[in-house]
Design an enzyme around this catalytic site. Structure first.
Site, PDB file in Angstrom:
ATOM      1  N   HIS A  30     -53.353  55.248  32.974  1.00  0.00           N
ATOM      2  CA  HIS A  30     -53.108  56.641  33.384  1.00  0.00           C
ATOM      3  C   HIS A  30     -54.166  57.103  34.384  1.00  0.00           C
ATOM      4  CE1 HIS A  30     -50.051  57.633  30.207  1.00  0.00           C
ATOM      5  NE2 HIS A  30     -50.540  56.484  29.757  1.00  0.00           N
ATOM      6  N   ASP A 122     -51.421  64.866  33.507  1.00  0.00           N
ATOM      7  CA  ASP A 122     -50.589  63.796  32.966  1.00  0.00           C
ATOM      8  C   ASP A 122     -49.538  64.433  32.055  1.00  0.00           C
ATOM      9  OD1 ASP A 122     -51.162  60.503  32.447  1.00  0.00           O
ATOM     10  OD2 ASP A 122     -49.781  61.521  31.084  1.00  0.00           O
TER      11      ASP A 122
END
Ligand code: UDP
Length: 457
Positions: A30, A122
């Site tokens: 990520h 995110d």
């Protein structure tokens, strides 16, 4: 940087005086795409502020052009960076609660100093939508997985009530029962539903979704998501074509792997890596090792420290293995993966099909041996094998004899056709990133979208 700089400014970008706050989830798969996105947007003239957790904080010295602010996550003292799938769900859900206060305070402080145009978080940081709402700030999410996994997740989470009726039929028809079992139950079932449900719900409440993919690769999913989420989707990827992931690597990349590859014949090496989170038991590790030995192929194997339960690193390697493989095998703790995949010696990639790994393989035209564990990995693997036809499925739990035969077969027979298809997909990626291509256009659309937001103080 590489040839796709052409889509971006190459000199110090002219600032548009807009500040963006980016908030990566603290896991390698990520952090890489978020920091790559930050670099892309910086090149488009935005000022970048990264809020990050203490846990797995990025290496700031590689990004002198960004401002960093750290927040406490409540995890750092008890975790050592070696989370496995079972604890990852819990860790993410936990941090979605423990970070509410520090994140809100940090963001509010930033707003006191200078206006901010948008929060990019995110999608798994689902708590940030209500924080953004409370500060009247627009939030765009970055989804670091494939687009195709969203309809599948949605099907499992909301079942009959899903908006994705058509997409579900198409996407699910591809998936075997075993795939579905892995997506839903692999790793740990606990906490997964909470995570996926909240992620989908708060993504729908955002002002846009950025995807690390390109439209032509996943067109049906793109159409379904654009229709059903009713917010703009920006498939601007693959991000690593603009900026490599090496500067955001949390582990040191062992460059001796490249020197070793330099000595190997063209397309002769199986590259083996299961990413930054996946773990395996000792018995599985032993079968993999003998499978590689039995295949009689050359291999470069990434064994992350702590990834084999009960072992620091290679203590579980079976007796006689090293003698059997000799110079044919090279094992490292962490590799410069993008460079490895681009190396002419690589013949195929035995992967867990994390989305970054899958994309990196596609971009280098490397066929895959797919051994997915959980989450989006079984979906990515099914696309690689059945839709793009650039990979073969192989159960990681297979016995050593079968593994050896399968690897040999892919390297010596099936590989060449898959390699040709891989190369043509690689061409499509390149086209989509050129002027007039879909990823190029999506990036322009994203910039226009952000510039249309009012700044918040
Ligand atoms: N990676 C790396 N060196 C390695 C193994 C992986 O730099 O030895 C990088 C890889 O290039 C990718 C990321 O780590 O960008 C892994 O992300 P992915 O989504 O494939 O898997 P995850 O770690 O999230 O399961």
């Amino acid at each position: 940087m590489n040839n796709h700089e052409s889509a971006l400014e190459t000199v110090e970008p002219r600032s548009n005086n807009r500040r963006l706050v980016l908030f990566p989830l603290p896991f390698q798969g990520h952090i890489n795409p978020m920091l790559q996105l930050a670099s892309i947007l910086y090149t488009k003239g935005f000022k970048i502020i990264i809020i990050h957790t203490d846990f797995n904080s990025p290496n700031q010295s590689n990004y002198p052009q960004f401002t960093f602010r750290s927040i406490s996550d409540g995890l750092s003292k008890s975790k050592d960076g070696s989370l496995n799938l079972e604890t990852t769900n819990h860790a993410i859900n936990f941090m979605n609660k423990s970070c509410i206060e520090p994140f809100t305070v940090c963001l509010a402080k930033l707003l006191e100093v200078e206006p901010v145009t948008c929060l990019i978080s995110d999608a798994l940081w689902y708590f940030t939508q209500s924080v953004a709402d409370s500060l009247k700030l627009k939030r765009i999410v970055i989804r670091t997985s494939s687009m195709s996994c969203i309809p599948v997740y949605e099907a499992f989470v909301v079942g009959e009530k899903s908006y994705f009726k058509t997409a579900i039929k198409e996407e699910l028809a591809l998936m075997t029962e075993k795939d579905i079992e892995k997506v839903y139950k692999g790793g740990s079932e606990k906490g997964k539903e909470e995570l996926i449900c909240n992620m989908i719900k708060e993504t729908k409440a955002a002002s846009g979704i950025i995807f690390n993919t390109f439209k032509e690769l996943e067109e049906p999913a793109f159409l379904a998501i654009s229709q059903d989420f009713q917010i703009p989707s920006f498939p601007i990827g693959p991000f690593h074509k603009y900026f490599p992931a090496s500067s955001s690597s949390l582990l040191e990349q062992d460059r001796s792997s490249i020197l070793w590859l330099d000595k190997q014949p063209v397309s002769s090496v199986v590259y083996v890596s299961f990413g930054s989170i996946a773990q395996m038991g000792e018995a599985e590790f032993t079968e993999m090792a003998w499978g590689l030995a039995n295949s009689k192929q050359r291999f470069l194997w990434v064994v992350r420290p702590g990834s084999v339960s009960g072992s620091q690193w290679l203590e579980s390697l079976p007796k006689g293995f090293k003698e059997e493989v000799g110079e044919r095998g090279c094992i490292v703790k962490w590799a410069p993966q993008q460079e490895v995949l681009a190396h002419q010696a690589i013949g195929c990639f035995w992967t867990h099909n994390g989305w970054n790994s899958t994309l990196e393989s596609i971009c280098e035209g490397v066929p895959m041996i797919c051994s997915p564990c959980s989450y989006d990995q079984p979906i990515n693997a099914r696309y690689a094998t059945d839709v793009w036809k650039i990979g073969v499925m192989m159960d990681k739990k297979m016995k050593r004899e079968e593994t050896g035969i399968s690897i040999k077969c892919i390297m010596e027979k099936e590989g060449s056709e898959m390699r040709e298809r891989s190369k043509s997909l690689q061409e499509k990626v390149n086209q989509s990133m050129q002027k007039g291509g879909s990823a190029y256009q999506s990036l322009d659309d994203l910039v226009d979208c952000i510039l249309s937001f009012s700044c918040v103080m």
